[in-house]
Write a protein that holds these residues in place. Structure first.
Motif, PDB file in Angstrom:
ATOM      1  N   HIS A  36      26.603  18.863  32.032  1.00 47.65           N
ATOM      2  CA  HIS A  36      26.390  18.260  33.350  1.00 47.65           C
ATOM      3  C   HIS A  36      25.259  17.227  33.296  1.00 47.65           C
ATOM      4  CE1 HIS A  36      29.109  20.163  36.205  1.00 47.65           C
ATOM      5  NE2 HIS A  36      28.948  21.298  35.566  1.00 47.65           N
ATOM      6  N   THR A  37      24.209  17.511  32.557  1.00 51.73           N
ATOM      7  CA  THR A  37      23.096  16.562  32.428  1.00 51.73           C
ATOM      8  C   THR A  37      23.566  15.283  31.754  1.00 51.73           C
ATOM      9  OG1 THR A  37      21.513  18.386  32.308  1.00 51.73           O
ATOM     10  CG2 THR A  37      20.768  16.227  31.523  1.00 51.73           C
ATOM     11  N   TRP A  59      16.686  19.480  43.244  1.00 55.03           N
ATOM     12  CA  TRP A  59      16.305  19.006  41.918  1.00 55.03           C
ATOM     13  C   TRP A  59      15.221  17.935  41.988  1.00 55.03           C
ATOM     14  CZ3 TRP A  59      17.119  21.838  37.922  1.00 55.03           C
ATOM     15  CH2 TRP A  59      18.142  22.788  37.984  1.00 55.03           C
ATOM     16  N   GLU A  60      14.949  17.454  43.177  1.00 57.33           N
ATOM     17  CA  GLU A  60      13.828  16.530  43.375  1.00 57.33           C
ATOM     18  C   GLU A  60      12.744  17.144  44.247  1.00 57.33           C
ATOM     19  OE1 GLU A  60      13.086  12.115  45.235  1.00 57.33           O
ATOM     20  OE2 GLU A  60      14.914  12.479  44.094  1.00 57.33           O
ATOM     21  N   THR A  61      13.142  17.958  45.200  1.00 56.92           N
ATOM     22  CA  THR A  61      12.182  18.468  46.179  1.00 56.92           C
ATOM     23  C   THR A  61      11.514  19.773  45.755  1.00 56.92           C
ATOM     24  OG1 THR A  61      13.928  19.632  47.411  1.00 56.92           O
ATOM     25  CG2 THR A  61      13.408  17.356  48.090  1.00 56.92           C
ATOM     26  N   ASP A  62      12.029  20.456  44.740  1.00 55.94           N
ATOM     27  CA  ASP A  62      11.452  21.713  44.275  1.00 55.94           C
ATOM     28  C   ASP A  62      11.091  21.577  42.797  1.00 55.94           C
ATOM     29  OD1 ASP A  62      10.775  24.293  43.518  1.00 55.94           O
ATOM     30  OD2 ASP A  62      12.594  25.222  44.309  1.00 55.94           O
ATOM     31  N   ALA A  63       9.841  21.233  42.519  1.00 54.73           N
ATOM     32  CA  ALA A  63       9.383  20.991  41.145  1.00 54.73           C
ATOM     33  C   ALA A  63       9.481  22.230  40.265  1.00 54.73           C
ATOM     34  CB  ALA A  63       7.954  20.464  41.166  1.00 54.73           C
ATOM     35  N   SER A  64       9.511  23.410  40.852  1.00 57.39           N
ATOM     36  CA  SER A  64       9.583  24.632  40.043  1.00 57.39           C
ATOM     37  C   SER A  64      10.905  24.734  39.282  1.00 57.39           C
ATOM     38  CB  SER A  64       9.375  25.873  40.917  1.00 57.39           C
ATOM     39  OG  SER A  64      10.482  26.087  41.769  1.00 57.39           O
ATOM     40  N   LEU A  65      11.969  24.106  39.774  1.00 58.47           N
ATOM     41  CA  LEU A  65      13.249  24.131  39.058  1.00 58.47           C
ATOM     42  C   LEU A  65      13.143  23.404  37.722  1.00 58.47           C
ATOM     43  CD1 LEU A  65      15.808  23.517  41.929  1.00 58.47           C
ATOM     44  CD2 LEU A  65      15.397  25.637  40.685  1.00 58.47           C
ATOM     45  N   ALA A  66      12.545  22.233  37.724  1.00 63.25           N
ATOM     46  CA  ALA A  66      12.401  21.459  36.493  1.00 63.25           C
ATOM     47  C   ALA A  66      11.460  22.156  35.515  1.00 63.25           C
ATOM     48  CB  ALA A  66      11.890  20.052  36.803  1.00 63.25           C
ATOM     49  N   ALA A  73      14.457  20.582  33.135  1.00 65.10           N
ATOM     50  CA  ALA A  73      13.660  19.361  33.279  1.00 65.10           C
ATOM     51  C   ALA A  73      14.516  18.127  33.006  1.00 65.10           C
ATOM     52  CB  ALA A  73      12.453  19.394  32.340  1.00 65.10           C
ATOM     53  N   ASP A  74      15.365  18.203  31.974  1.00 63.38           N
ATOM     54  CA  ASP A  74      16.267  17.086  31.669  1.00 63.38           C
ATOM     55  C   ASP A  74      17.229  16.834  32.813  1.00 63.38           C
ATOM     56  OD1 ASP A  74      15.137  16.617  29.197  1.00 63.38           O
ATOM     57  OD2 ASP A  74      16.709  17.648  28.064  1.00 63.38           O
ATOM     58  N   PHE A  75      17.793  17.902  33.371  1.00 64.31           N
ATOM     59  CA  PHE A  75      18.726  17.752  34.476  1.00 64.31           C
ATOM     60  C   PHE A  75      18.037  17.138  35.690  1.00 64.31           C
ATOM     61  CE2 PHE A  75      21.023  18.985  38.266  1.00 64.31           C
ATOM     62  CZ  PHE A  75      22.336  18.702  37.918  1.00 64.31           C
ATOM     63  N   ALA A  76      16.861  17.654  36.030  1.00 67.44           N
ATOM     64  CA  ALA A  76      16.120  17.124  37.182  1.00 67.44           C
ATOM     65  C   ALA A  76      15.818  15.644  36.987  1.00 67.44           C
ATOM     66  CB  ALA A  76      14.834  17.918  37.398  1.00 67.44           C
ATOM     67  N   GLY A  77      15.409  15.270  35.787  1.00 65.15           N
ATOM     68  CA  GLY A  77      15.118  13.862  35.511  1.00 65.15           C
ATOM     69  C   GLY A  77      16.350  12.986  35.651  1.00 65.15           C
ATOM     70  N   ALA A  78      17.487  13.456  35.139  1.00 61.51           N
ATOM     71  CA  ALA A  78      18.735  12.687  35.242  1.00 61.51           C
ATOM     72  C   ALA A  78      19.168  12.564  36.695  1.00 61.51           C
ATOM     73  CB  ALA A  78      19.832  13.347  34.403  1.00 61.51           C
ATOM     74  N   TRP A  79      19.041  13.648  37.446  1.00 58.45           N
ATOM     75  CA  TRP A  79      19.443  13.614  38.854  1.00 58.45           C
ATOM     76  C   TRP A  79      18.555  12.654  39.639  1.00 58.45           C
ATOM     77  CZ3 TRP A  79      18.056  14.486  43.911  1.00 58.45           C
ATOM     78  CH2 TRP A  79      19.111  14.590  44.811  1.00 58.45           C
TER      79      TRP A  79
END
Length: 183
Positions: A36-37, A59-66, A73-79
């Motif tokens: 998915h990433t 994935w942008e509003t909750d930093a704890s996920l990344a 972290a890779d997914f959050a950055g890509a999103w």
């Protein structure tokens, strides 16, 4: 000209949500998550309906996920790197950067967006409008080995779309990705 690809996780019997609106039946796993990433990195713009946008905005509003792992972290950055267009008549504002809110789906506008690169469309109702308008070029179904027996269908009813299979991939956890081109 870019491509518009419908991407969705779907049960073997074709549902994206169970009959209570839940999606916790999806066994992600590292391999599927990395897929998915990679898919996110390959597109410039994500088209979302309200419900899917609200699900994904964390994935942008909750930093704890990344912060959970390198994969997240890779997914959050890509999103976060992708531009987003959210179609909603009920949402007052968007909560993420590089995100535009549109009140109605305009096929001409989506055609214009395709001139600047590849896009994905997410959310079954929004995807149905894109299929009806003849805008979808490809379809990627991430098929989960579960039969839900009911829920929200992942593909539009009443719209015929002829497809050619161009790729498939089986993940170690039994999930299968089918990649189709619209004829």
């Amino acid at each position: 000209m870019g491509r518009l690809t419908y991407v969705t996780n779907v049960s073997l019997d074709g549902y994206i949500e169970d009959d209570e609106g839940g999606i916790n039946w999806f066994p992600l796993g590292d391999e599927v998550f990395a897929f998915h990433t990679s898919l996110l990195r390959s597109v410039g713009t994500l088209l979302y309906g309200r419900r899917l946008y609200e699900t994904m905005a964390v994935w942008e509003t909750d930093a704890s996920l990344a912060a959970r792992s390198d994969l997240t972290a890779d997914f959050a950055g890509a999103w976060q790197a992708a531009s987003k267009v959210v179609y909603s008549t009920s949402l007052d504002a968007v909560s993420t950067a590089d995100t535009r809110l549109e009140r109605r789906f305009d096929p001409a506008e989506v055609r214009a967006l395709k001139t600047s690169g590849d896009l994905t469309v997410g959310g079954a109702e929004l995807a149905a409008r894109a299929f009806e308008a003849g805008l979808v070029d490809e379809c990627r179904l991430i098929i989960v080995p579960v039969v839900l027996g009911g829920g929200k269908p992942g593909l539009p009813a009443g719209v015929r779309v002829d497809l050619d299979l161009i790729d498939e991939h089986r993940f170690g956890n039994g999930v299968v990705q089918l990649h189709y081109r619209v004829r």
